[in-house]
Enzyme design. Structure first.
Site, PDB file in Angstrom:
ATOM      1  N   HIS A  24     -19.947 -11.889  26.044  1.00 19.05           N
ATOM      2  CA  HIS A  24     -18.468 -12.198  26.468  1.00 19.05           C
ATOM      3  C   HIS A  24     -17.660 -12.525  25.276  1.00 19.05           C
ATOM      4  CE1 HIS A  24     -15.745 -15.293  28.616  1.00 19.05           C
ATOM      5  NE2 HIS A  24     -15.374 -13.897  29.102  1.00 19.05           N
ATOM      6  N   HIS A  25     -16.369 -11.916  25.201  1.00 14.42           N
ATOM      7  CA  HIS A  25     -15.355 -12.003  24.555  1.00 14.42           C
ATOM      8  C   HIS A  25     -14.213 -12.681  25.112  1.00 14.42           C
ATOM      9  CE1 HIS A  25     -16.958  -8.859  21.035  1.00 14.42           C
ATOM     10  NE2 HIS A  25     -17.572 -10.173  21.234  1.00 14.42           N
ATOM     11  N   PRO A  60      -0.434 -22.547  45.028  1.00 16.76           N
ATOM     12  CA  PRO A  60      -0.127 -23.340  43.939  1.00 16.76           C
ATOM     13  C   PRO A  60      -0.938 -22.789  42.984  1.00 16.76           C
ATOM     14  CG  PRO A  60      -1.145 -24.474  46.094  1.00 16.76           C
ATOM     15  CD  PRO A  60      -0.956 -22.964  46.327  1.00 16.76           C
ATOM     16  N   GLU A 102      -3.348 -11.206  39.807  1.00 12.39           N
ATOM     17  CA  GLU A 102      -4.400 -12.035  40.449  1.00 12.39           C
ATOM     18  C   GLU A 102      -3.695 -12.684  41.776  1.00 12.39           C
ATOM     19  OE1 GLU A 102      -6.661 -14.159  37.812  1.00 12.39           O
ATOM     20  OE2 GLU A 102      -7.277 -12.631  36.609  1.00 12.39           O
ATOM     21  N   GLU A 135      -8.543  -9.759  33.165  1.00  5.96           N
ATOM     22  CA  GLU A 135      -6.985 -10.061  32.919  1.00  5.96           C
ATOM     23  C   GLU A 135      -6.163  -9.021  31.960  1.00  5.96           C
ATOM     24  OE1 GLU A 135      -9.124 -12.740  31.414  1.00  5.96           O
ATOM     25  OE2 GLU A 135      -9.265 -13.732  33.467  1.00  5.96           O
ATOM     26  N   GLU A 179     -13.971 -14.398  42.241  1.00 13.64           N
ATOM     27  CA  GLU A 179     -13.865 -15.866  41.587  1.00 13.64           C
ATOM     28  C   GLU A 179     -12.888 -16.547  42.162  1.00 13.64           C
ATOM     29  OE1 GLU A 179     -12.852 -15.560  37.283  1.00 13.64           O
ATOM     30  OE2 GLU A 179     -10.763 -15.290  37.892  1.00 13.64           O
TER      31      GLU A 179
HETATM   32  C1  NOJ Z   1     -11.224 -15.590  33.672  1.00  9.30           C
HETATM   33  C2  NOJ Z   1     -12.405 -14.527  34.135  1.00  9.30           C
HETATM   34  O1  NOJ Z   1     -11.896 -13.657  35.057  1.00  9.30           O
HETATM   35  C3  NOJ Z   1     -13.962 -15.004  34.406  1.00  9.30           C
HETATM   36  O2  NOJ Z   1     -14.556 -14.341  34.825  1.00  9.30           O
HETATM   37  C4  NOJ Z   1     -14.247 -15.867  33.279  1.00  9.30           C
HETATM   38  O3  NOJ Z   1     -15.279 -16.739  33.656  1.00  9.30           O
HETATM   39  C5  NOJ Z   1     -13.212 -16.890  32.737  1.00  9.30           C
HETATM   40  N1  NOJ Z   1     -11.911 -16.209  32.718  1.00  9.30           N
HETATM   41  C6  NOJ Z   1     -13.725 -17.550  31.202  1.00  9.30           C
HETATM   42  O4  NOJ Z   1     -13.477 -16.661  30.428  1.00  9.30           O
HETATM   43 CA    CA Z   2      -9.530 -13.778  36.085  1.00  8.75          CA
END
Ligand code: NOJ
Ligand code: CA
Length: 689
Positions: free
Chosen positions: A396-397, A192, A171, A467, A491
């Site tokens: 979501h997991h 940072p 990332e 990730e 994000e």
């Molecule tokens: C990182 C993910 O990329 C993001 O989309 C998610 O909201 C947060 N983790 C929490 O799981």
């Molecule tokens: Ca992420």
């Protein structure tokens, strides 16, 4: 003495001062690229495109720690060559049909330690793939790989789009430098908000690595079909411009545990003198195996909204104890209503399950069970309500890096999804992988990601992984693997320091996206991110029109309209493009592209005669000269053009856009101004329909 043998390849044996050097030469089907292999003291390959050097002589080999051997000195015991020309249809994708055409050279080798190794080369008009295979043999059963000795020596100080080598994170913002200026530690220190610094060293980079040579070649190095093996970083020797593969180790430093018969992933080199052809290359997909799934009818490209961004911008939170728990029944119902009003397929809900008070930083193994909703979240009611409204919740997991725990719960969690008629899961691997401290891109984790995808398929569940390791075209084999993050996504607009730079999305298609679709989450309509927490200084560095264009330029069969319903309500006229844009295509034309600068793509909707165009630019404004010659001649189309207003600018005036309706034909030519970090999106509907 010189002898020639022709077996579809050119084979030469040259005796030089007593030693026999064997040389092979094989051209791609149209003769555009050429591979040369030489076996002397060392096995060496080189590769050229239209007579220009792409890879200068570079050595091949691999070493094991068990048995302790280094395999790089070989005798050739068999040579095979085949030609393949076939066409196949992906379950979903950018195009309806893909041609797979290459010449293969397969060398069966015996190492000085009597170990059999095969090296398979596939030579395509747009590049090269090669891999090592270890056949079943009495002299090798179980073995531990300590290093792959594969090298890629490029021919000059190329302009390079790179992120630091890393075992856990991808990332990063991209750096653009000459190879001689690659300095991974300095670059990652400039950022940072990145916790993990390159553990490999200052000249290590990740793939897909994009380069441009001074003589005008675009070169991309990556890998295909990463299965049961760690991911590959590249360590650069800046004096000789030679990259050496650096495999991601496991928790105790080993690279891969294998058993014969075994094979490595393909190492890929994609090359063209046109940047557009890098983006249309299907080489990586072609090197992956066809799917073994017989029934793929349940796999569906999707557009979704979600209870997501409002937590990232501080309106709500994942955990109940925060007193602003976002995933409550009423709030999610509001999202379902919004999604259904505009015909979305899904609503992602994060923070629905118990454990978020404690999910990050404590390294607790059993923080989530993936089946227990918070008390203020009525999952039974909401999943049914969503179905009645013609859509589905997206589960979501978040594993919080506790992967053994997730593996223990996986069957129950997927069954729980089946019970609630939820067919898509977003997984997440934030933080350190516990309990053993494996790296995110290690063989152990690669096997985990692939096991999740295959297990999910047995429950007819589609996967969006966050990730994970960067993708390598495995969505051909596992078409329920719709998308993944594996790069700096939208994000990061909410991250301090570099965030998402204006040029970032002009580089991603040439790097991260080469391996597969990204859940980038475009579609932000509100630009200063202090809407809920006034002290925030983060901002989205694009215009609104560019956010629309990203739905086309960032290919994915799974697209999130990421912003909050209330932000969309303010611009429903522009939102219409997101409502209309499809997520599955019969055809794609890369109209113009230059990594780091600009990109224009036109795509034809699946089973319809409609086209959608996206054009984006970096921090510089541009005039886009667009001709519509991809349309059917003689037909009339209704076009809706969403473009930057004359005074638009990502920094000072991102929300200034103009919407124009026009009748166009294949002869139409338009001049369109793209603002600084601006863009343009066009929907084109066949007027006969
Ligand atoms: C990182 C993910 O990329 C993001 O989309 C998610 O909201 C947060 N983790 C929490 O799981
Ligand atoms: Ca992420």
């Amino acid at each position: 003495m010189m002898k020639r043998l022709v077996i579809g390849i050119l084979f030469t044996m040259v005796v030089m001062t007593g030693a026999v050097a064997q040389r092979f030469q094989i051209s791609s089907p149209s003769g555009i690229t050429k591979l040369r292999v030489e076996n002397n003291e060392q096995l060496v390959y080189s590769f050229s495109y239209k007579g220009k050097g792409v890879i200068a002589p570079s050595s091949l080999g691999i070493s094991f720690s068990r048995p302790s051997v280094s395999l790089h000195h070989f005798s050739i015991i068999k040579i095979d060559s085949i030609t393949t020309d076939e066409t196949w249809a992906p379950v979903w994708g950018e195009v309806k049909q893909i041609r797979n055409r290459y010449k293969e050279l397969s060398l069966t080798l015996k190492s000085s330690q009597e170990i059999l190794v095969k090296v398979i080369f596939r030579v395509f008009d747009d590049g090269l793939g090669f891999r090592y295979e270890f056949p079943e043999q009495s002299s090798l059963k179980h073995f531990v790989v300590s290093d792959e000795l594969t090298q890629f020596k490029v021919t000059g100080d190329h302009k390079t789009f790179w992120i630091p080598g890393d075992y856990d994170s991808n990332e990063y913002p991209y750096n653009t430098t000459r190879l001689s200026k690659v300095d991974a530690i300095a670059a990652s220190n400039a950022e940072p908000d990145i916790a993990v610094k390159s553990p490999i060293g200052p000249s290590a980079v990740q793939t897909p690595l994009m380069m441009k040579s001074q003589d005008g070649l675009y070169i991309n190095i990556h890998e295909a079909a990463l299965l049961n093996y760690p991911a590959m970083n590249l360590v650069l020797d800046k004096l000789s411009y030679t990259f050496t593969s650096q495999l991601v180790p496991d928790a105790v430093g080993n690279k891969a545990y294998l058993q014969t018969p075994a094979k490595t992933p393909w190492r890929t080199i994609i090359v063209s003198d046109k940047a557009t052809e890098i983006l249309s290359s299907k080489l990586i997909l072609n090197l992956n195996e066809p799917t073994k799934l017989e029934d793929t009818s349940w796999i569906k490209p999707q557009k979704f909204v979600g209870m997501w961004w409002e937590m990232h911008v501080g309106k709500a939170n994942w955990d109940l104890a925060s007193k602003k728990h976002g995933a409550n029944t009423e709030n999610v119902k509001h999202y379902i209503d919004f999604a259904s009003r505009f015909g979305f397929d899904g609503v992602l809900v994060e923070g629905w399950n118990q454990g978020w008070e404690d999910w990050f930083g404590n390294w607790k193994e059993d923080v989530f069970d993936f089946i227990t909703p918070y008390p203020d979240y009525d999952l039974n009611y909401l999943s049914q309500y969503a179905n009645e409204k013609g859509l589905r919740l997206i589960m979501h997991h978040e594993t919080s890096g506790s992967v053994t725990n997730y593996e223990r719960w996986m069957d129950k969690a997927f069954q729980f999804m089946n019970d609630h008629n939820i067919t898509t899961v977003k997984t997440g691997y934030v933080g350190k992988i516990i309990p053993r401290g494996e790296h995110h891109d290690s063989q152990w984790m690669i096997n985990h990601y692939n096991r999740v995808i295959q297990k999910a398929a047995t429950y007819k569940i589609m996967v969006d992984a966050h990730e994970p390791v960067r993708p390598t075209g495995l969505h051909r084999t596992f078409p329920n693997y719709l998308a993944s993050e594996a790069a700096r996504g939208s994000e990061f607009n909410n991250a301090p320091a570099l965030g998402i730079t204006p040029e970032h999305t002009t580089i991603l298609p040439f790097t991260r996206l080469m391996g597969g679709p990204m859940d980038f989450t475009p579609g932000l309509f509100h630009f200063k991110l202090n809407q809920f927490e006034p002290s925030r200084t983060t901002e989205v560095r694009t215009t609104l029109a560019k956010q629309l264009a990203l739905f086309i330029t960032m290919y994915s069969p799974l697209q999130m309209a990421a912003d909050l319903p209330e932000n969309y309500e303010k611009h429903l006229d522009a939102f219409q493009f997101i409502v209309d844009v499809p997520v599955d295509w019969d055809d794609t034309k890369i109209i113009e592209a230059e990594p780091g600068d600009y990109l224009t793509i036109a795509r034809k909707q699946k089973n319809k005669n409609n086209w959608f165009v996206g054009a984006i630019t970096d921090e510089n404004e541009r005039v886009l000269n667009l001709s519509f010659n991809f349309l059917d001649a003689g037909k009339k189309y209704h076009a809706v053009i969403y473009r930057d207003a004359e005074n638009a600018d990502w920094n000072t005036n991102p929300e200034a856009y103009v919407i124009e309706k026009k009748t166009i034909t294949s002869k139409t030519k338009l001049k369109i101004l793209l603002a600084k970090s601006g863009g343009c999106a066009i929907s084109i509907v066949d007027s006969a329909h």
